[in-house]
Design a protein around this motif. Structure first.
Motif, PDB file in Angstrom:
ATOM      1  N   ALA A  43      41.465  29.270 -63.258  1.00 13.92           N
ATOM      2  CA  ALA A  43      42.050  28.832 -63.400  1.00 13.92           C
ATOM      3  C   ALA A  43      43.175  29.357 -63.845  1.00 13.92           C
ATOM      4  O   ALA A  43      44.623  29.140 -64.159  1.00 13.92           O
ATOM      5  CB  ALA A  43      41.880  27.089 -63.188  1.00 13.92           C
ATOM      6  N   LYS A  76      39.364  37.484 -57.708  1.00 13.08           N
ATOM      7  CA  LYS A  76      40.716  36.306 -58.061  1.00 13.08           C
ATOM      8  C   LYS A  76      41.482  37.979 -57.572  1.00 13.08           C
ATOM      9  O   LYS A  76      41.533  38.927 -58.157  1.00 13.08           O
ATOM     10  CB  LYS A  76      41.521  36.570 -59.256  1.00 13.08           C
ATOM     11  CG  LYS A  76      42.748  36.021 -59.078  1.00 13.08           C
ATOM     12  CD  LYS A  76      43.527  34.667 -60.083  1.00 13.08           C
ATOM     13  CE  LYS A  76      44.620  34.400 -59.931  1.00 13.08           C
ATOM     14  NZ  LYS A  76      45.293  32.988 -61.207  1.00 13.08           N
ATOM     15  N   SER A  79      47.339  38.153 -55.473  1.00 12.55           N
ATOM     16  CA  SER A  79      47.935  37.437 -54.886  1.00 12.55           C
ATOM     17  C   SER A  79      48.490  36.848 -55.795  1.00 12.55           C
ATOM     18  O   SER A  79      49.522  35.445 -55.866  1.00 12.55           O
ATOM     19  CB  SER A  79      47.629  36.790 -53.150  1.00 12.55           C
ATOM     20  OG  SER A  79      46.635  35.981 -53.932  1.00 12.55           O
ATOM     21  N   GLY A  80      47.285  36.531 -56.507  1.00  8.37           N
ATOM     22  CA  GLY A  80      47.240  35.456 -57.446  1.00  8.37           C
ATOM     23  C   GLY A  80      46.969  34.017 -57.564  1.00  8.37           C
ATOM     24  O   GLY A  80      46.830  33.083 -58.048  1.00  8.37           O
ATOM     25  N   THR A  81      46.461  33.778 -56.625  1.00  9.33           N
ATOM     26  CA  THR A  81      45.804  32.526 -55.874  1.00  9.33           C
ATOM     27  C   THR A  81      45.199  32.415 -54.621  1.00  9.33           C
ATOM     28  O   THR A  81      44.386  32.104 -54.452  1.00  9.33           O
ATOM     29  CB  THR A  81      46.912  31.434 -54.838  1.00  9.33           C
ATOM     30  OG1 THR A  81      47.675  32.082 -53.672  1.00  9.33           O
ATOM     31  CG2 THR A  81      48.292  30.667 -55.517  1.00  9.33           C
ATOM     32  N   LYS A  82      44.471  34.119 -54.492  1.00  6.00           N
ATOM     33  CA  LYS A  82      43.769  33.311 -53.566  1.00  6.00           C
ATOM     34  C   LYS A  82      42.443  34.848 -54.394  1.00  6.00           C
ATOM     35  O   LYS A  82      42.397  35.188 -54.863  1.00  6.00           O
ATOM     36  CB  LYS A  82      43.667  34.914 -52.267  1.00  6.00           C
ATOM     37  CG  LYS A  82      44.967  33.510 -51.153  1.00  6.00           C
ATOM     38  CD  LYS A  82      45.514  34.527 -49.982  1.00  6.00           C
ATOM     39  CE  LYS A  82      46.451  33.889 -49.064  1.00  6.00           C
ATOM     40  NZ  LYS A  82      47.370  35.076 -48.008  1.00  6.00           N
ATOM     41  N   TYR A  83      40.903  34.447 -53.708  1.00  8.24           N
ATOM     42  CA  TYR A  83      39.745  34.575 -53.938  1.00  8.24           C
ATOM     43  C   TYR A  83      38.499  34.366 -53.001  1.00  8.24           C
ATOM     44  O   TYR A  83      39.185  34.631 -51.832  1.00  8.24           O
ATOM     45  CB  TYR A  83      39.301  33.685 -54.743  1.00  8.24           C
ATOM     46  CG  TYR A  83      39.981  32.808 -56.136  1.00  8.24           C
ATOM     47  CD1 TYR A  83      39.528  33.114 -57.451  1.00  8.24           C
ATOM     48  CD2 TYR A  83      40.943  32.241 -56.392  1.00  8.24           C
ATOM     49  CE1 TYR A  83      40.205  32.901 -58.821  1.00  8.24           C
ATOM     50  CE2 TYR A  83      41.767  32.343 -57.821  1.00  8.24           C
ATOM     51  CZ  TYR A  83      41.249  32.388 -58.555  1.00  8.24           C
ATOM     52  OH  TYR A  83      41.975  31.788 -60.124  1.00  8.24           O
ATOM     53  N   GLU A  98      43.027  31.158 -50.488  1.00  7.02           N
ATOM     54  CA  GLU A  98      44.015  30.756 -51.598  1.00  7.02           C
ATOM     55  C   GLU A  98      43.303  28.413 -52.017  1.00  7.02           C
ATOM     56  O   GLU A  98      42.719  28.281 -51.114  1.00  7.02           O
ATOM     57  CB  GLU A  98      45.038  30.034 -50.349  1.00  7.02           C
ATOM     58  CG  GLU A  98      46.031  29.462 -50.813  1.00  7.02           C
ATOM     59  CD  GLU A  98      47.563  29.712 -50.417  1.00  7.02           C
ATOM     60  OE1 GLU A  98      48.140  29.639 -50.945  1.00  7.02           O
ATOM     61  OE2 GLU A  98      47.168  30.109 -49.683  1.00  7.02           O
ATOM     62  N   LYS A 100      44.407  26.404 -54.932  1.00  5.23           N
ATOM     63  CA  LYS A 100      45.609  25.638 -56.760  1.00  5.23           C
ATOM     64  C   LYS A 100      45.026  24.636 -57.410  1.00  5.23           C
ATOM     65  O   LYS A 100      43.704  24.323 -57.262  1.00  5.23           O
ATOM     66  CB  LYS A 100      46.528  24.688 -55.417  1.00  5.23           C
ATOM     67  CG  LYS A 100      45.017  22.920 -55.009  1.00  5.23           C
ATOM     68  CD  LYS A 100      46.197  21.835 -54.172  1.00  5.23           C
ATOM     69  CE  LYS A 100      45.281  21.494 -53.371  1.00  5.23           C
ATOM     70  NZ  LYS A 100      45.383  20.170 -53.149  1.00  5.23           N
ATOM     71  N   LYS A 101      45.011  24.528 -58.315  1.00  7.07           N
ATOM     72  CA  LYS A 101      44.368  24.346 -59.482  1.00  7.07           C
ATOM     73  C   LYS A 101      45.204  21.919 -59.118  1.00  7.07           C
ATOM     74  O   LYS A 101      45.528  22.025 -59.454  1.00  7.07           O
ATOM     75  CB  LYS A 101      45.729  24.192 -60.983  1.00  7.07           C
ATOM     76  CG  LYS A 101      44.910  24.429 -62.170  1.00  7.07           C
ATOM     77  CD  LYS A 101      45.653  25.091 -63.501  1.00  7.07           C
ATOM     78  CE  LYS A 101      45.186  24.323 -64.881  1.00  7.07           C
ATOM     79  NZ  LYS A 101      46.323  25.479 -65.920  1.00  7.07           N
ATOM     80  N   LEU A 107      39.641  24.801 -59.857  1.00  5.81           N
ATOM     81  CA  LEU A 107      40.206  25.132 -58.694  1.00  5.81           C
ATOM     82  C   LEU A 107      39.735  25.008 -58.035  1.00  5.81           C
ATOM     83  O   LEU A 107      38.834  24.672 -57.670  1.00  5.81           O
ATOM     84  CB  LEU A 107      40.725  27.407 -58.556  1.00  5.81           C
ATOM     85  CG  LEU A 107      41.304  27.363 -59.714  1.00  5.81           C
ATOM     86  CD1 LEU A 107      40.611  28.783 -59.535  1.00  5.81           C
ATOM     87  CD2 LEU A 107      42.908  27.557 -59.656  1.00  5.81           C
ATOM     88  N   VAL A 110      42.732  24.682 -51.510  1.00  2.00           N
ATOM     89  CA  VAL A 110      43.734  24.562 -50.832  1.00  2.00           C
ATOM     90  C   VAL A 110      43.386  24.437 -49.418  1.00  2.00           C
ATOM     91  O   VAL A 110      42.737  24.999 -48.174  1.00  2.00           O
ATOM     92  CB  VAL A 110      45.291  25.544 -50.045  1.00  2.00           C
ATOM     93  CG1 VAL A 110      46.197  24.987 -49.446  1.00  2.00           C
ATOM     94  CG2 VAL A 110      45.823  25.905 -50.940  1.00  2.00           C
TER      95      VAL A 110
END
Length: 142
Positions: A43, A76, A79-83, A98, A100-101, A107, A110
């Motif tokens: 996260a 990770k 994009s910084g939000t996708k794994y 995608e 979110k924290k 995490l 979404v």
């Protein structure tokens, strides 16, 4: 005489290049080794890669794969939000999910619900993910 000096200069330049390359390889190896520690927090890191081990399964309606000693390699992406989730034992990967924290170190996927979710932290990975009639599960630790 000049020819001998030129040869020595070339040799010295090549030796320096190899030394630099050697140091670069050592530095990169140390970075790669330490970036995959089990205490890394997915996260809070810009770059994350970690392997979670435990029970995994997959069902596509025609076949089922289930493994108690399986693994999921989590990365990770840029994009910084996708794994991405790379499963062992022939289970298809999940890519571009995608997140979110939630809280300090957790995490969550979404759009997740109680019947379709992915939850990840530095110690645990929980997956119950359904898409297009296919289901992935994981109950893993690091």
């Amino acid at each position: 005489m000049k020819s001998k000096n030129l040869k020595n200069e070339r040799k010295t330049t090549v030796e320096r290049a190899f030394r630099f390359l050697g140091l670069f390889v050592v530095a990169f190896s140390l970075f790669a080794f330490t970036s995959c520690r089990s205490d890394d927090d997915p996260a809070d890191n810009d770059f994350f890669a970690g392997t979670y081990k435990g029970s995994i399964s997959y069902n596509d309606g025609n076949s089922t794969i289930s493994k108690d000693g399986g693994s999921v390699f989590v990365t990770k992406i840029a994009s910084g939000t996708k794994y991405n989730f790379r499963f062992s034992d022939g289970i298809p990967d999940l890519n571009g999910v995608e997140f979110k924290k939630e809280g300090d170190h957790v995490l969550v996927m979404v759009g997740g619900t109680t019947t379709s979710y992915i939850r990840i932290d530095n110690n645990e990975l929980k997956i119950l993910y359904t898409a297009n009639g296919k289901t992935w599960t994981a109950n893993c630790t690091r």
